[in-house]
Structure formats: C-alpha cells, structure tokens
Design an enzyme around this catalytic site. Sequence first.
Site, PDB file in Angstrom:
ATOM      1  CB  SER A  58      40.396  13.146 -27.393  1.00 10.70           C
ATOM      2  OG  SER A  58      40.902  11.349 -27.133  1.00 10.70           O
ATOM      3  CE  LYS A  59      38.003  15.744 -34.426  1.00 13.99           C
ATOM      4  NZ  LYS A  59      39.480  16.357 -33.591  1.00 13.99           N
TER       5      LYS A  59
END
Length: 474
Positions: A241-242
């Site tokens: 994820s980010k």
Amino acid sequence: MVRVRFAPSPTGHLHIGGARTALFNYLFARHNNGKFILRIEDTDRTRSTEEYIEAIIEGMKWLKLEWDEGPLRQTDRFDVYRNYVNKLISEGKAYYCYCTPEELEQRRKDALAQGKPQKYDGRCRNKERVQEVEGSGVQAAVRFKMPQEGQVVVDDLIRGKVVFENNQLDDLIIMRSDGTPTYNFTVVVDDVDMDITHVIRGDDHLNNTPKQIHIYKALGHEIPLFAHLPMILGSDKTRLSKRHGATSVMAYKEMGYLPDALINYLVRLGWSYGDQEVFTREELIKYFSFENVGKSSAIFNPEKLLWLNSQYIIKSNPEELAQMVLPFLENAGIIHKGQKIDRQWLSRAIKTLQERAKTLLELANSLRYYIAEDVQYDEKAKAKFLNEKSRGLLIELKDALNALSDFSIYELEKLFKSIVEKHVIKLGNLAQPVRVAITGGTESPGIFEVLEIVGKEKTIKRLEKAIKAIESEN
Ligand code: GLU
C-alpha cells in the site's frame, strides 16, 4: 488459440499489482502467439471514473503493454448481461429476490447472534414467498441458484487444486434491483463472450472462482484455466500500500524510472528464470511460463527496483536518454519549455553521467552544470578549493585555455600535465579547484571530458568567476 484479458476496475490509477497482472497476461499471450484483451470493468458507476480509465490506459501505454482487442467497456454491454440474466431465469437457474436491504441486514445480524453462517437463506427460491411479496412494489434483484451440495475444485495453474464446499457459497446477486449487473456475473459473461481461455489475475479473486465456475456451467460454457498470482507485499509483509512508497505506475514515471526497468522488476515479483535478473522484453516473452511462477507472496523491494533502473540507464543509448530526460530538465527548470537544445551535444553530456545516475531525475539534475549558464558552488567545496592557494593556478590555466585553439580532451590533458609538471604538484591540486569552478562541486566525471563538453567559452567564464570569487573573499 490462447486468449487472455486484463480487466481492471477503473477505481484508481494503474498500480504495481495491476500492472504485474497485466504484464503476466501480456507475456503469456505473446509467448503463445495468442491475443491480449483489455477490458474495463466499470459497472460500479459510483467508484469508476473516466479519469481513471484514461490513467490506466496511459500506464499501459507507458509500459508498452500493447493489447490486441479493446479497450472494451462493461457499461457498453448492459444489454448483453440483461439477456443472459433472462436466459438463466427462464431456465430456472436464477430467480427474483424481493428481500429488501433492511431485511437482509436484520437476518445477517440475527445469524451472527446465533452463530449461524451469514449467507442468504434462499428464501426467495420458494414460490409461495414470491407470490406473497410480488406486486408489493419492492424492486426485485436477481440471484443465481448456487448448487448447495458437493464440492467444486479450482485447478489452478499456480496453486494446484483448491477445493471449495458448495454449501459455503451464497446465492449471489447477479443483478441488483436497480438493474445493474454485479462483478461475478459480468466477469463470466464477458469471459464467455470473449472466448477467454486463461484467466490470469490476483489471488484476491481466488474465493470468487468457485462461484464463477458454477456460472460458467449454468451458461453451458467450458471453464477456462485459472492462474491466480500471489499477492505483492510490502517489506513488513502486509499487503502493498501507499505506506510502502509509491504504488502507482505513473508515479515511477515521474520519479524518472524507465518503463523497461519497471517491467523487468514487475516480472520478478513472482516469476523467476534461474538466477537471471535482467531480461530483454524478447527474453521475457520467450521464457515466460506459469511453471516458474512461485506460490508464495512476493515482497516489493524499492531498492532493487532502483538498482535495476540504474542498470537500464547504464545500458540505454545516450540518444534515447536525451529524449527521455527532456521533460525532467524542463520540470527542474534547467531548460525552459520548448528551449532548443543540441541533441548530439546533450547525448555526449549524458554519456559521461549515465554510469552514475540511478533515475532520469538524477540524470537531469546532474546535467545542470553542463547546461546552465552559471554555476552554483557547494559552500564546503568552495571553501576548500577556491582559495588563495589555487588562485594562481586558475589564472594560469585560464590564460592558457584562452590561447588553446583545439579544445579537445587530448589537448586539455596535455595542457593540464604541463602545468602540474611545471609546479611539481599532483594533478588533483589543479583538477579539484577547476572542478569546483566548473561544476560547483567536488564530484563529476573526468575533468577533461567535462571541460570539453562545457566548451571553451563557458569554461573560461566560470574560471573568471571563480577567480573573482577568491579575490572578493580577500
Ligand atoms: N475487475 C477486477 C479487478 O480489478 C478483475 C477481475 C478479474 O480479473 O477477473 O480486481
């Protein structure tokens, strides 16, 4: 003939995981002389946007993942889904469901409280129930009659046989009460209509596959082969994820990664070929197979991606890099938009730097002193090398360079040698002050190469500036 598809939902940009799925589909198609189809799964109208569709297409194009058919859009195919729904209803394989969302929610809660499985209880399969509620004004949804006995086996090209119990499967809604079809249904209808032979996708879809297999059967269609790709995780073993850094493909473009380097990195997220790390696209097409795709999740490692990128920059030809670096030069304000720049000269400058630059962004920044009119000194470098000790040498060099008609590496080297021999000093005693005067810092490619590329006029101007700077300190 092999026919595969990449079927993104346009609810975000093309990300690392999606791009890897697209890549494996693309490679499998090319390896088998098959067809690669791009299908946009945009039926979720609240989350899909035109902007994301364009962004996905842009990402695919940047990675040169050329598709043979499409992009097809599911929102153009509502009539097709409607026809298939009607067919299933008329064959008794699907039924109208009049349960309202509120009722369903209440039953879910009750089931939870009683520790029962929270699946649809099949109430509207029952004729009497339907007679009771029909005409009550409730908009019906359509549910698929999921077989409730026995098992279904997903024979996956990567995972092997995975068995699911049918009684765990819900009578899923294939068309919502507002008439829009749902994912598990549209995906099967499309794969049937598009004659998809292999469904290659992330293994977050593995649990959908038994339901989809029943729908294939109900439509009387042969079941394609499945390959579910292992997840991509961040360094802490949680889903990528980010938090783990940039996940959108185009962010890598902006950071100065080469598309081929990203492709090379993506393919190694799950696939291997001996211990080879760097592959040309032709090699990837030639070697790709599911036998070499591992079962376990892959860990995304940004340092390795950066290393691969540097390898690609090293082996790119300078003319290509010159083309690619232009937008980065503009963004960094090193050239202005539309500024003409001699490509051959730029390629020569790049050639001196490409061994060191890990990204196009770094390359652009390291081109600054070649291109800019003026030079900014690094304060420490200036204090150390532009001082009384070097002033005389710089003046002597400047005068000699002024008189030099052939500003070539060969002549420059000869001239530097004659000066250091005369003063009985090391080359570094002359070269470092010159380097600071010309580049602003203490690290650069070989000084003669640098001078040759910067050229006589700018070199002399910068030496004069350095001499003045020393004099003004005193
Ligand atoms: N549209 C689905 C997704 O983006 C993919 C469906 C599939 O490949 O079967 O996750």
